[in-house]
Design a protein around this motif. Structure first.
Motif, PDB file in Angstrom:
ATOM      1  N   GLU A  23      25.653 -35.225   7.166  1.00 46.54           N
ATOM      2  CA  GLU A  23      26.453 -34.813   8.328  1.00 46.54           C
ATOM      3  C   GLU A  23      25.713 -33.806   9.195  1.00 46.54           C
ATOM      4  O   GLU A  23      25.656 -33.934  10.421  1.00 46.54           O
ATOM      5  N   LYS A  24      25.131 -32.802   8.543  1.00 47.56           N
ATOM      6  CA  LYS A  24      24.414 -31.773   9.313  1.00 47.56           C
ATOM      7  C   LYS A  24      23.188 -32.357  10.013  1.00 47.56           C
ATOM      8  O   LYS A  24      22.856 -31.975  11.136  1.00 47.56           O
ATOM      9  N   TYR A  25      22.513 -33.292   9.321  1.00 53.31           N
ATOM     10  CA  TYR A  25      21.313 -33.904   9.884  1.00 53.31           C
ATOM     11  C   TYR A  25      21.678 -34.725  11.132  1.00 53.31           C
ATOM     12  O   TYR A  25      21.021 -34.630  12.175  1.00 53.31           O
TER      13      TYR A  25
ATOM     14  N   ASP B 203      24.343 -34.324  13.004  1.00 55.75           N
ATOM     15  CA  ASP B 203      24.852 -33.435  14.052  1.00 55.75           C
ATOM     16  C   ASP B 203      23.796 -32.453  14.553  1.00 55.75           C
ATOM     17  O   ASP B 203      24.089 -31.571  15.374  1.00 55.75           O
ATOM     18  N   GLU B 204      22.568 -32.601  13.996  1.00 58.90           N
ATOM     19  CA  GLU B 204      21.445 -31.716  14.360  1.00 58.90           C
ATOM     20  C   GLU B 204      21.783 -30.241  14.147  1.00 58.90           C
ATOM     21  O   GLU B 204      21.395 -29.372  14.924  1.00 58.90           O
ATOM     22  N   GLN B 205      22.549 -29.972  13.069  1.00 62.04           N
ATOM     23  CA  GLN B 205      22.834 -28.575  12.706  1.00 62.04           C
ATOM     24  C   GLN B 205      21.742 -28.072  11.767  1.00 62.04           C
ATOM     25  O   GLN B 205      21.087 -28.848  11.074  1.00 62.04           O
ATOM     26  N   GLU B 206      21.592 -26.754  11.700  1.00 55.88           N
ATOM     27  CA  GLU B 206      20.570 -26.179  10.817  1.00 55.88           C
ATOM     28  C   GLU B 206      21.004 -26.354   9.353  1.00 55.88           C
ATOM     29  O   GLU B 206      22.162 -26.132   9.001  1.00 55.88           O
ATOM     30  N   ILE B 207      20.057 -26.754   8.517  1.00 55.09           N
ATOM     31  CA  ILE B 207      20.316 -26.896   7.074  1.00 55.09           C
ATOM     32  C   ILE B 207      19.563 -25.780   6.367  1.00 55.09           C
ATOM     33  O   ILE B 207      18.348 -25.643   6.521  1.00 55.09           O
ATOM     34  N   THR B 208      20.271 -24.974   5.597  1.00 54.85           N
ATOM     35  CA  THR B 208      19.649 -23.798   4.977  1.00 54.85           C
ATOM     36  C   THR B 208      18.789 -24.203   3.778  1.00 54.85           C
ATOM     37  O   THR B 208      19.024 -25.250   3.166  1.00 54.85           O
TER      38      THR B 208
ATOM     39  N   GLY C  99      26.780 -33.911   2.689  1.00 54.34           N
ATOM     40  CA  GLY C  99      26.735 -32.673   3.487  1.00 54.34           C
ATOM     41  C   GLY C  99      25.463 -32.595   4.304  1.00 54.34           C
ATOM     42  O   GLY C  99      25.495 -32.247   5.506  1.00 54.34           O
ATOM     43  N   ILE C 100      24.341 -32.930   3.670  1.00 51.31           N
ATOM     44  CA  ILE C 100      23.046 -32.941   4.382  1.00 51.31           C
ATOM     45  C   ILE C 100      23.082 -34.006   5.471  1.00 51.31           C
ATOM     46  O   ILE C 100      22.627 -33.791   6.599  1.00 51.31           O
TER      47      ILE C 100
ATOM     48  N   GLU D 173      20.883 -25.003   0.751  1.00 54.81           N
ATOM     49  CA  GLU D 173      21.511 -26.335   0.769  1.00 54.81           C
ATOM     50  C   GLU D 173      20.501 -27.422   0.398  1.00 54.81           C
ATOM     51  O   GLU D 173      20.818 -28.370  -0.329  1.00 54.81           O
TER      52      GLU D 173
END
Length: 692
Positions: A228-230, A232-237, A225-226, A240
C-alpha cells in the motif's frame, strides 16, 4: 532465560559454505566484534579459535563443527561453524538438524560451488531459513551480481540484496546499506571496529536507487502494508522494511543477501545485525515433533513449563572429562545431578556436569533450558541422534540419518601392546562419528576402517596416532563395495538341534526381491499367526537383517532389497526365538545366492574447475577413468567439467590433476549412488578379494 521474551532474543545458527569460502574467518570476526575474542584468529596462521584441532590448524580447514555462544546488543547467538569439505558432510547434517537458522557464506570469486549446493539442499530438507553473505569482495575476479544470479539458477533460491558493495577487488572500500540507505565504511586502524555512516555518493545514487526499488518491489509481494505504501508513494521506514524482510525470511520466501570481506574486516557487523533481525529464534520455529511409546505423535513447545526434551547431536571424547555429548534443548529445562531417560535405549542417565561451549573451551553451568545448545558430561548409554527426556516421560524425536561409508583401509596394531589401545580408540572415534565404521574381514581377519573419503580417513588415522597415541600400520585405500540381488530369490532355513538337554526348532522360507536403488533393506511378513506365531517375527526379522550385513559374493553389505517372510512352520513344544533367528539367517543366505547377486560400487559426482587451456587434458584423463562427462560450462574465464565416475578410479586423482594442469585446476567430489560393476571387472574384483 525466563521465558518467551528471553527466548525470542536467542539465535541458534550455523555458518555453512563450500570449502575455502571463508566460513571460519567470518566466524572469527563475529567473535571479535561481539567481544567473545580479544584478538582476531586467522585460519592461515593456524590460530583460529573455532579451528582448534591440530589437524585443522595444519591444513587450514574445518573438520569438526565447533560450537560457541556470543552476545550482540540484546541477543544471545549460539553459533556452529560447520566444515565445507564434502568428506565431513555428516558434521553439517547433524548441525543442521538442531539449528534454527543458517548463514550461507559464498566466495565472491567462486560463487555457488558444489559443496554450497550440497549444504543448501541439506538446509532445504530441514526447512531452515537462511541469509547469505557474499565474502571476499576484495579478491580479484569478485562479482556480487554473479553470485546472486548463480543463487537463483543453481539453488532455486530467491535472493534479494539488502546491501551493495562499493567497488570490488582492490578498490572495495565499503558497502551501501539499502535499508538505512547509507554508505558504510570500516576503519582499518581499528580492525573495522569503527564504522562511518555517510550519505550515498552521487556517482552511486543511480545503482543504489535501482537496487532499493527491486527490494521494495520484492517485499511488496509478501507484505500488504509495504504494498500500500509503495503504491501510494509514501515513505517506508527502515523498521517496516526489516519487519517485512524478517517475515519473508522466516517463511523461506526470500534470502536476504549481504556482502563484505571478512578478512579485511569489512561488512561483518551488519551481518551480525542481520542474524538478529532476519533469522528465527526458538519461538519462531514450529514446536518440535516426536512420538510416544505407541508411535503416536507428540509435540513439545520451546518453553520451560513443558516436560524436558532434547536431542544429542554429537559425541566428542575429551581427555579431561571423558565423553562430551552436545545437546540441543527443545523444551523444558534440566539441572546438574538430575536423572534423565533415554527412550531410544530405554535407559536412565545421570548428569554429572553441564557446559556451555566456546570451541574447545568450556564454562560450567548449573542448568540448560529450552533453546540452549550445550554439552552434557556423564552419559553412559546415549549415542548420536538419541533423544533425552525427563524421567517418567517418553518422547522420541525424529532420528538422524547418516550416509554410508564409501572407502575403507586396513589397519593393524604394530605390536601386541597396541591391540587393546587400537580397539578402544576406534570405538571412541566410531561413537563420535556416525559416518565412520569399523569391521573385520572374515576371510583375512583384518580390521577395516571405512569413511566418506580419503581425507576423512587420513584425519582419523592422524588422530589415532597423535591424540590416542596408537602405533598402527595402514593399508592402501579400498572401495567399500555393496551387493544386491537382481531377481527374486527363495531360500528355506530349518534349524533343529538339541542344546543343554532342550530341543529347538525353527523353520522359515524367505523371499528376497530387488528394490529401488537407494532404498536400503527392508523386512515384511506375509505369514499368518497360525503358520508362525507373532512372538517369533521380531527374531526372524533380526536374523534376516543381520545376515544382509554380509553378502554372498565377497561379504559386503546387501542393499536395495526387500525380504519377505513367505512361509515356515513351528512346533509348540520345541520352537524358540533363537531357533527362528538362526533359521532366518540360513534362509536369507540361500535366497541371496538364488537371487542372481551382483556387485555394486560407489559412483561419485565430480566437478573439475580448470583453466581453458587444460580442458582437453582433463577430459582425456577422465575418459581413461571410465568417467561419464555430463557437461562442460564456462564460468568466469574457467571451464567447469561435471562428470560421474567410479570411486575406484579416483584414488590419487588430486596428484593426476595437479600434474595435468600445473596445479591450476581444482576438483570436488561427492557420493552420488551405488551402481552395478561391469561383469568382467566384477569377476576380477571377486577373484582378487577371495584370493583365488
Amino acid at each position: 532465560m525466563a521465558g518467551a521474551d528471553a527466548l525470542s532474543n536467542v539465535r541458534n545458527i550455523g555458518i555453512m559454505a563450500h570449502i575455502d569460502a571463508g566460513k571460519t574467518t567470518t566466524t572469527e570476526r563475529i567473535l571479535f566484534y561481539t567481544g567473545k575474542s580479544h584478538k582476531i584468529g586467522e585460519v592461515h596462521d593456524g590460530n583460529a579459535v573455532m579451528d582448534w584441532m591440530e589437524q585443522e590448524q595444519e591444513r587450514g580447514i574445518t573438520i569438526t563443527s565447533a560450537a560457541t555462544t556470543c552476545l550482540w546488543k540484546d541477543f544471545v547467538i549460539n553459533i556452529i561453524d560447520t566444515p565445507g569439505h564434502v568428506d565431513f558432510t555428516v558434521e553439517v547434517e547433524r548441525s543442521l538438524r538442531v539449528l534454527d537458522g543458517v548463514v550461507a557464506v559464498f566466495c565472491a570469486v567462486g560463487g555457488v560451488e558444489p559443496q554450497s549446493e550440497t549444504v543448501w539442499r541439506q538446509a532445504d530438507r530441514y526447512k531452515i531459513p537462511r541469509i547469505a553473505f557474499v565474502n571476499k569482495m576484495d579478491r580479484i575476479g569478485a562479482s556480487f551480481d554473479r553470485c546472486l544470479t548463480q543463487m537463483r539458477e543453481r539453488l532455486g533460491a530467491d535472493p534479494v540484496a539488502v546491501m551493495l558493495p562499493v567497488g570490488s577487488e582492490d578498490t572495495f572500500r565499503g558497502v551501501i546499506d539499502l535499508i538505512e540507505y547509507k554508505f558504510l565504511t570500516f576503519d582499518e586502524d581499528s580492525l573495522g571496529m569503527e564504522i562511518t555512516e555517510e550519505p550515498i555518493p552521487d556517482e552511486l545514487e543511480g545503482e543504489s536507487s535501482a537496487a532499493k526499488m527491486i527490494l521494495l518491489e520484492k517485499l511488496a509481494d509478501f507484505d500488504e502494508g509495504i504494498m500500500e505504501k509503495y503504491l501510494d508513494e509514501q515513505e517506508i521506514t527502515p523498521g517496516e522494511l526489516r519487519a517485512a524482510l524478517r517475515k519473508a525470511s522466516l517463511d523461506r520466501q526470500i534470502v536476504p543477501v549481504l556482502c563484505g570481506s571478512a578478512f579485511k574486516n569489512k561488512g561483518v557487523q551488519p551481518l551480525i545485525d542481520a542474524i538478529a533481525w532476519y533469522l528465527p529464534s526458538p519461538v519462531d520455529v514450529p514446536p518440535v515433533e516426536g512420538k510416544d511409546k505407541d508411535g503416536a505423535p507428540l509435540i513439545r513447545k520451546p518453553v520451560r513449563s513443558e516436560q524436558f526434551c532434547g536431542l544429542v547431536f554429537k559425541l566428542q571424547s575429551d581427555p579431561f572429562v571423558g565423553s562430551l555429548a552436545f545437546i540441543r534443548v527443545y523444551a523444558g529445562s534440566f539441572k546438574v545431578g538430575q536423572k534423565m531417560f533415554n527412550p531410544v535405549k530405554r535407559k536412565s542417565e545421570k548428569i554429572s556436569k553441564l557446559l556451555k561451549l566456546h570451541a574447545n573451551k568450556r564454562e560450567e553451568v548449573t542448568e540448560l533450558c529450552a533453546g540452549d545448545i550445550g554439552a552434557v558430561v556423564g552419559l553412559k548409554f546415549t549415542t548420536t541422534g538419541d533423544t533425552l527426556c525427563s524421567s517418567g516421560d517418553f518422547i522420541v524425536l525424529e532420528e538422524m540419518i547418516f550416509p554410508e561409508p564409501v572407502i575403507g583401509i586396513a589397519i593393524e596394531p604394530k605390536s601386541k601392546a597396541d591391540e587393546a589401545k587400537l580397539a578402544e580408540s576406534l570405538d571412541k572415534v566410531m561413537k563420535e562419528d556416525p559416518s565412520f565404521k569399523v569391521s573385520i574381514n572374515e576371510d583375512t581377519g583384518q580390521t577395516i576402517i571405512s569413511g566418506m573419503g580419503e581425507l576423512h580417513l587420513e584425519i582419523i588415522v592422524d588422530r589415532l596416532i597423535r591424540e590416542f597415541k596408537v602405533s598402527a600400520n595402514i593399508g592402501k585405500p579400498q572401495v567399500a563395495y555393496r551387493e544386491t540381488v537382481t531377481s527374486v530369490g527363495l531360500g528355506e532355513g530349518r534349524f533343529e538341534t538339541l542344546t543343554t538337554g532342550k530341543e529347538q526348532y525353527g523353520h522359515v522360507e524367505i523371499e528376497l526381491r530387488p528394490a529401488e536403488p537407494g532404498s536400503g533393506k527392508s523386512f515384511h511378513s506375509a505369514v499368518d499367526t497360525k503358520t508362525i506365531p507373532a512372538q517369533y517375527i521380531e527374531a526372524i526379522k533380526k536374523g534376516v537383517l543381520d545376515s544382509l550385513d554380509s553378502g554372498p559374493l565377497i561379504g559386503y553389505p546387501v542393499i536395495d532389497v526387500e525380504a519377505h517372510l513367505v512361509g515356515g512352520s513351528y512346533d509348540e513344544e520345541r520352537s524358540t526365538e533363537m531357533a527362528f533367528g538362526v533359521a532366518a539367517t540360513m534362509a536369507c543366505r540361500k535366497a541371496a545366492m538364488d537371487g542372481e547377486p551382483r556387485l555394486l560400487e560407489p559412483l561419485m559426482q565430480l566437478e573439475v574447475i580448470t583453466p581453458e587451456e587444460y580442458l582437453g587434458d582433463v577430459i582425456n584423463d577422465l575418459n581413461r577413468k571410465r568417467a561419464h562427462v555430463a557437461g562442460v560450462e564456462a564460468d568466469n574465464n574457467r571451464q567447469v567439467v561435471k562428470a560421474r565416475v567410479a570411486l575406484s578410479e579416483m584414488f590419487g586423482y588430486s596428484t593426476d590433476l595437479r600434474s595435468a594442469t600445473q596445479g591450476r585446476a581444482t576438483f570436488s567430489m561427492q557420493f552420488a549412488q551405488f551402481t552395478e560393476v561391469p561383469a568382467k571387472r566384477a569377476e576380477e574384483i571377486i577373484r582378487k578379494i577371495r584370493g583365488v
